[in-house]
Each structure stands twice: as C-alpha cells, then as structure tokens.
Scaffold this motif. Structure first.
Motif, PDB file in Angstrom:
ATOM      1  N   ASP A 107       0.818  -1.215   0.000  1.00 10.75           N
ATOM      2  CA  ASP A 107       0.000   0.000   0.000  1.00 10.75           C
ATOM      3  C   ASP A 107       0.857   1.272   0.000  1.00 10.75           C
ATOM      4  O   ASP A 107       0.340   2.383   0.001  1.00 10.75           O
ATOM      5  N   GLY A 108       2.187   1.113   0.024  1.00 10.64           N
ATOM      6  CA  GLY A 108       3.097   2.246  -0.041  1.00 10.64           C
ATOM      7  C   GLY A 108       3.362   2.939   1.289  1.00 10.64           C
ATOM      8  O   GLY A 108       4.085   3.928   1.336  1.00 10.64           O
ATOM      9  N   SER A 109       2.835   2.424   2.397  1.00 10.32           N
ATOM     10  CA  SER A 109       2.960   3.119   3.673  1.00 10.32           C
ATOM     11  C   SER A 109       4.295   2.892   4.389  1.00 10.32           C
ATOM     12  O   SER A 109       4.629   3.632   5.307  1.00 10.32           O
ATOM     13  N   PHE A 110       5.072   1.880   3.974  1.00  5.72           N
ATOM     14  CA  PHE A 110       6.324   1.588   4.674  1.00  5.72           C
ATOM     15  C   PHE A 110       7.262   0.859   3.732  1.00  5.72           C
ATOM     16  O   PHE A 110       6.854  -0.043   2.995  1.00  5.72           O
ATOM     17  N   GLN A 111       8.535   1.265   3.779  1.00  6.56           N
ATOM     18  CA  GLN A 111       9.566   0.613   2.968  1.00  6.56           C
ATOM     19  C   GLN A 111      10.852   0.593   3.781  1.00  6.56           C
ATOM     20  O   GLN A 111      11.149   1.535   4.519  1.00  6.56           O
ATOM     21  N   VAL A 112      11.620  -0.479   3.661  1.00  5.64           N
ATOM     22  CA  VAL A 112      12.847  -0.611   4.436  1.00  5.64           C
ATOM     23  C   VAL A 112      13.905  -1.341   3.614  1.00  5.64           C
ATOM     24  O   VAL A 112      13.581  -2.234   2.825  1.00  5.64           O
ATOM     25  N   ASN A 113      15.157  -0.921   3.783  1.00  2.00           N
ATOM     26  CA  ASN A 113      16.275  -1.659   3.198  1.00  2.00           C
ATOM     27  C   ASN A 113      16.548  -2.860   4.080  1.00  2.00           C
ATOM     28  O   ASN A 113      16.620  -2.728   5.312  1.00  2.00           O
ATOM     29  N   THR A 114      16.691  -4.028   3.470  1.00  2.00           N
ATOM     30  CA  THR A 114      16.979  -5.231   4.229  1.00  2.00           C
ATOM     31  C   THR A 114      18.453  -5.581   4.080  1.00  2.00           C
ATOM     32  O   THR A 114      19.040  -5.397   3.018  1.00  2.00           O
ATOM     33  N   VAL A 115      19.019  -6.064   5.191  1.00  3.19           N
ATOM     34  CA  VAL A 115      20.434  -6.423   5.231  1.00  3.19           C
ATOM     35  C   VAL A 115      20.585  -7.745   5.974  1.00  3.19           C
ATOM     36  O   VAL A 115      19.738  -8.099   6.795  1.00  3.19           O
ATOM     37  N   PRO A 116      21.651  -8.484   5.702  1.00  2.00           N
ATOM     38  CA  PRO A 116      21.886  -9.723   6.453  1.00  2.00           C
ATOM     39  C   PRO A 116      22.175  -9.413   7.929  1.00  2.00           C
ATOM     40  O   PRO A 116      22.704  -8.337   8.243  1.00  2.00           O
ATOM     41  N   PRO A 117      21.874 -10.341   8.842  1.00  2.00           N
ATOM     42  CA  PRO A 117      22.202 -10.130  10.252  1.00  2.00           C
ATOM     43  C   PRO A 117      23.695  -9.828  10.413  1.00  2.00           C
ATOM     44  O   PRO A 117      24.537 -10.446   9.768  1.00  2.00           O
TER      45      PRO A 117
END
Length: 137
Positions: free
Chosen positions: A23-33
């Motif tokens: 829905d466009g309300s949240f976006q995040v860059n994902t990274v390995p632990p």
C-alpha cells in the motif's frame, strides 16, 4: 477460518534488498544479520511485529479476564537457527513485563495471551518459543 484483516508486502533482493508494504505506507532496506550496512533484517522485522501483536493480546485478554495491570510491555528476541534437517528456523524468547498484578494473575495472563496471539499460534509447533514473565505487583 474467517479472515478479519489482510495485507501484503513485496521484497526484492532478499536479505540485501528492499521490502515494502504494497500500500506504499512503509519501505525498508533489508540487510543480512550483523551487516554494517544501514537497514534491518527479517528477524528484526518479525520481532517488531510479534512484540506489538503480543502486547495487544495481553491488553485484550486482561480485559476479558477482568484484570487491570497498571502497565504491560512485550520484548521479543528472535534468533535465526540452523535446523538438524539442514534448513533454518526461528528461536524466540518472549519477555512479558506485567505490572500491577499478583504473580499468579500475571502468569495466567501471559499463558492466556500466548494462546490468543496470532504470531504465537503461527509459531506453535514450528519454533521454540520460551515465555518469560517480568512482573511487579
């Protein structure tokens, strides 16, 4: 099962990519632990969701049980585990902080909330979830 709410998210690039709500309300860059790159890993996102959901379950169940804790909070620790089968799984420690109830009342509330929370139910039989009670009357 009667669906009460549904949402969707899309990830591209896996643990080194972008995850966003559709829905466009949240976006995040994902990274390995353990990555030094700015972003979060899926286990962190799971801990955020589980802690909010479980804390809400504590509040709702307390009302049903006619209990009135003066404060509640939930901390979730999520570990990524290697399964004997060669796959991966989750390992969870759930810390419920319940103030203003006797220890038996707080323990009863914790146990009942664990039976109601959708995250707890999804993990039942699929991950180790250890419940810890921190309480003060």
């Amino acid at each position: 099962m009667k669906i009460l709410y549904k949402t969707s998210a899309t990830a591209t690039g896996g643990r080194s990519g972008v995850s966003k709500l559709d829905d466009g309300s949240f976006q995040v860059n994902t990274v390995p632990p353990g990555s030094k790159t700015e972003g979060v890993n899926p286990e962190q996102l799971f801990a955020l969701g589980y802690s909010a959901c479980f804390d809400n379950a504590l509040l709702r169940v307390a009302q049903r049980m006619k209990l009135a804790p003066t404060a509640c909070s939930t901390t979730i620790e999520v570990g990524l585990a290697q399964l004997e089968s060669g796959g991966f799984g989750l390992d969870v420690d759930l810390y419920a902080n319940i103030v203003g109830l006797s220890e038996p009342e707080a323990q009863s509330l914790l146990t009942a909330a664990h039976k109601v929370c959708p995250y707890s139910n999804a993990l039942h039989g699929n991950a180790d979830v250890r419940l810890h009670l921190n309480h003060s009357s």
